[in-house]
Design a protein around this motif. Structure first.
Motif, PDB file in Angstrom:
ATOM      1  N   LEU A   1       1.166  -0.999  -0.096  1.00  0.00           N
ATOM      2  CA  LEU A   1      -0.217   0.026   0.227  1.00  0.00           C
ATOM      3  C   LEU A   1       0.861   1.152   0.108  1.00  0.00           C
ATOM      4  O   LEU A   1       0.623   2.132  -1.212  1.00  0.00           O
ATOM      5  CB  LEU A   1      -0.782   0.042   1.656  1.00  0.00           C
ATOM      6  N   ILE A   2       1.870   0.954   0.979  1.00  0.00           N
ATOM      7  CA  ILE A   2       2.602   2.297   0.865  1.00  0.00           C
ATOM      8  C   ILE A   2       3.346   2.578  -0.312  1.00  0.00           C
ATOM      9  O   ILE A   2       3.142   3.515  -0.936  1.00  0.00           O
ATOM     10  CB  ILE A   2       3.680   2.408   1.700  1.00  0.00           C
ATOM     11  N   ALA A   3       4.039   1.308  -1.277  1.00  0.00           N
ATOM     12  CA  ALA A   3       4.636   1.584  -2.486  1.00  0.00           C
ATOM     13  C   ALA A   3       3.772   2.002  -3.317  1.00  0.00           C
ATOM     14  O   ALA A   3       3.939   2.945  -4.427  1.00  0.00           O
ATOM     15  CB  ALA A   3       5.133   0.561  -2.695  1.00  0.00           C
ATOM     16  N   VAL A   4       2.391   1.667  -3.646  1.00  0.00           N
ATOM     17  CA  VAL A   4       1.594   2.109  -4.790  1.00  0.00           C
ATOM     18  C   VAL A   4       1.248   3.158  -4.769  1.00  0.00           C
ATOM     19  O   VAL A   4       0.467   3.528  -5.631  1.00  0.00           O
ATOM     20  CB  VAL A   4       0.344   0.603  -4.973  1.00  0.00           C
ATOM     21  N   THR A   5       0.774   3.396  -3.514  1.00  0.00           N
ATOM     22  CA  THR A   5      -0.030   5.470  -3.262  1.00  0.00           C
ATOM     23  C   THR A   5       1.099   5.869  -2.837  1.00  0.00           C
ATOM     24  O   THR A   5      -0.127   7.080  -4.058  1.00  0.00           O
ATOM     25  CB  THR A   5      -0.907   4.961  -1.896  1.00  0.00           C
ATOM     26  N   ARG A   6       2.111   5.765  -3.159  1.00  0.00           N
ATOM     27  CA  ARG A   6       3.017   7.127  -3.578  1.00  0.00           C
ATOM     28  C   ARG A   6       3.369   6.775  -4.865  1.00  0.00           C
ATOM     29  O   ARG A   6       3.380   7.937  -5.328  1.00  0.00           O
ATOM     30  CB  ARG A   6       4.145   6.544  -2.837  1.00  0.00           C
ATOM     31  N   LYS A   7       3.273   5.875  -5.293  1.00  0.00           N
ATOM     32  CA  LYS A   7       3.690   5.979  -6.972  1.00  0.00           C
ATOM     33  C   LYS A   7       1.891   6.302  -7.448  1.00  0.00           C
ATOM     34  O   LYS A   7       2.226   6.941  -8.581  1.00  0.00           O
ATOM     35  CB  LYS A   7       3.866   4.228  -7.724  1.00  0.00           C
ATOM     36  N   ALA A   8       1.248   6.425  -7.411  1.00  0.00           N
ATOM     37  CA  ALA A   8      -0.062   6.927  -8.094  1.00  0.00           C
ATOM     38  C   ALA A   8      -0.584   8.751  -7.186  1.00  0.00           C
ATOM     39  O   ALA A   8      -1.391   8.722  -8.115  1.00  0.00           O
ATOM     40  CB  ALA A   8      -1.749   5.786  -7.258  1.00  0.00           C
ATOM     41  N   GLY A   9       0.162   9.167  -6.406  1.00  0.00           N
ATOM     42  CA  GLY A   9       0.276   9.818  -5.733  1.00  0.00           C
ATOM     43  C   GLY A   9      -0.796  10.295  -4.907  1.00  0.00           C
ATOM     44  O   GLY A   9      -1.314  12.027  -4.957  1.00  0.00           O
ATOM     45  N   ILE A  10      -1.519   9.031  -4.002  1.00  0.00           N
ATOM     46  CA  ILE A  10      -2.755   9.322  -3.870  1.00  0.00           C
ATOM     47  C   ILE A  10      -2.314   9.953  -1.644  1.00  0.00           C
ATOM     48  O   ILE A  10      -3.627  10.114  -1.192  1.00  0.00           O
ATOM     49  CB  ILE A  10      -3.989   8.082  -3.474  1.00  0.00           C
ATOM     50  N   VAL A  11      -1.046   9.125  -1.632  1.00  0.00           N
ATOM     51  CA  VAL A  11      -0.336  10.603   0.147  1.00  0.00           C
ATOM     52  C   VAL A  11      -0.961  11.889  -0.483  1.00  0.00           C
ATOM     53  O   VAL A  11      -0.909  12.528  -0.992  1.00  0.00           O
ATOM     54  CB  VAL A  11       0.345   9.758   0.217  1.00  0.00           C
ATOM     55  N   ASP A  12      -1.209  12.501   0.822  1.00  0.00           N
ATOM     56  CA  ASP A  12      -1.061  13.721   1.218  1.00  0.00           C
ATOM     57  C   ASP A  12       0.051  14.424   2.113  1.00  0.00           C
ATOM     58  O   ASP A  12       1.406  14.007   1.466  1.00  0.00           O
ATOM     59  CB  ASP A  12      -1.951  13.752   2.941  1.00  0.00           C
ATOM     60  N   ALA A  13      -0.158  15.615   2.009  1.00  0.00           N
ATOM     61  CA  ALA A  13       1.381  16.814   1.870  1.00  0.00           C
ATOM     62  C   ALA A  13       2.534  16.088   2.647  1.00  0.00           C
ATOM     63  O   ALA A  13       3.870  15.983   2.695  1.00  0.00           O
ATOM     64  CB  ALA A  13       1.815  17.501   2.370  1.00  0.00           C
ATOM     65  N   GLN A  14       2.009  14.783   4.109  1.00  0.00           N
ATOM     66  CA  GLN A  14       2.729  14.946   4.648  1.00  0.00           C
ATOM     67  C   GLN A  14       3.578  13.045   4.405  1.00  0.00           C
ATOM     68  O   GLN A  14       4.460  12.192   4.660  1.00  0.00           O
ATOM     69  CB  GLN A  14       2.525  14.737   5.931  1.00  0.00           C
TER      70      GLN A  14
END
Length: 137
Positions: free
Chosen positions: A39-52
Motif C-alpha cells: 500500500l505504501i509503495a503503490v499509493t506513493r506511485k499513484a500520488g494518493i498520499v497527502d502532503a506529509q
C-alpha cells in the motif's frame, strides 16, 4: 499423484493447540506487513498520499479490509494466500488507478478458464517459442 481436495475442509479440533495460534499469528503478521508495504509503495506511485506522505485514513482501512476478506475467502476455498501485490504499481504507471483495470483483467481471466483444459493438452514444446542457438567463441 493423489488429488487432495482442501476446499471447505474445515476442522476445529486443533484450535486450542499452541501450534495453531503460532501459525495464525505468523500468517497474520506476514499478510499485514506485506499489505502495508504494498500500500505504501503503490499509493506513493499513484500520488494518493497527502502532503506529509500519509495515506488517507478511510482508504487505508478499506484496503486492509479488502485484503483480509480476500485472504479469508481464498483460504476457505482451498487456494494459496490471496493478497495485494506490488506488481500493481506497473498498472498504475500505465494509468490504472481506479480499479477498472483490475476488473477488466479479472473478466479476461474468467473468460480464459474454460480453455485451460485444452491448452494443458498441448505439449510444452508447442507452447513456447524456441530460443535461437548462438555460437560463442
Amino acid at each position: 499423484i493423489p488429488k487432495i481436495d482442501t476446499a471447505g475442509a474445515f476442522a476445529f479440533d486443533f484450535i486450542q493447540k499452541k501450534e495453531f495460534w503460532v501459525a495464525v499469528i505468523t500468517f497474520y503478521f506476514n499478510d499485514m506487513i506485506g499489505c502495508a508495504g504494498t500500500l505504501i509503495a503503490v499509493t506513493r506511485k499513484a500520488g494518493i498520499v497527502d502532503a506529509q506522505g500519509r495515506i488517507p485514513k478511510g482508504r487505508t482501512n478499506m484496503a486492509f479490509l479488502v485484503d483480509s476478506v480476500g485472504t479469508i475467502i481464498g483460504s476457505c476455498l482451498g487456494t494459496s494466500t490471496v493478497t495485494t501485490y506490488v506488481e500493481s504499481a506497473s498498472g498504475i504507471v500505465d494509468g490504472g488507478r481506479t480499479g477498472v483495470v483490475a476488473l477488466v483483467v479479472g473478466i479476461w481471466f474468467a473468460l480464459a478458464v474454460p480453455f485451460a483444459p485444452v491448452i494443458s493438452q498441448i505439449p510444452d514444446l508447442g507452447k513456447f517459442s524456441p530460443r535461437p542457438f548462438r555460437l560463442r567463441f
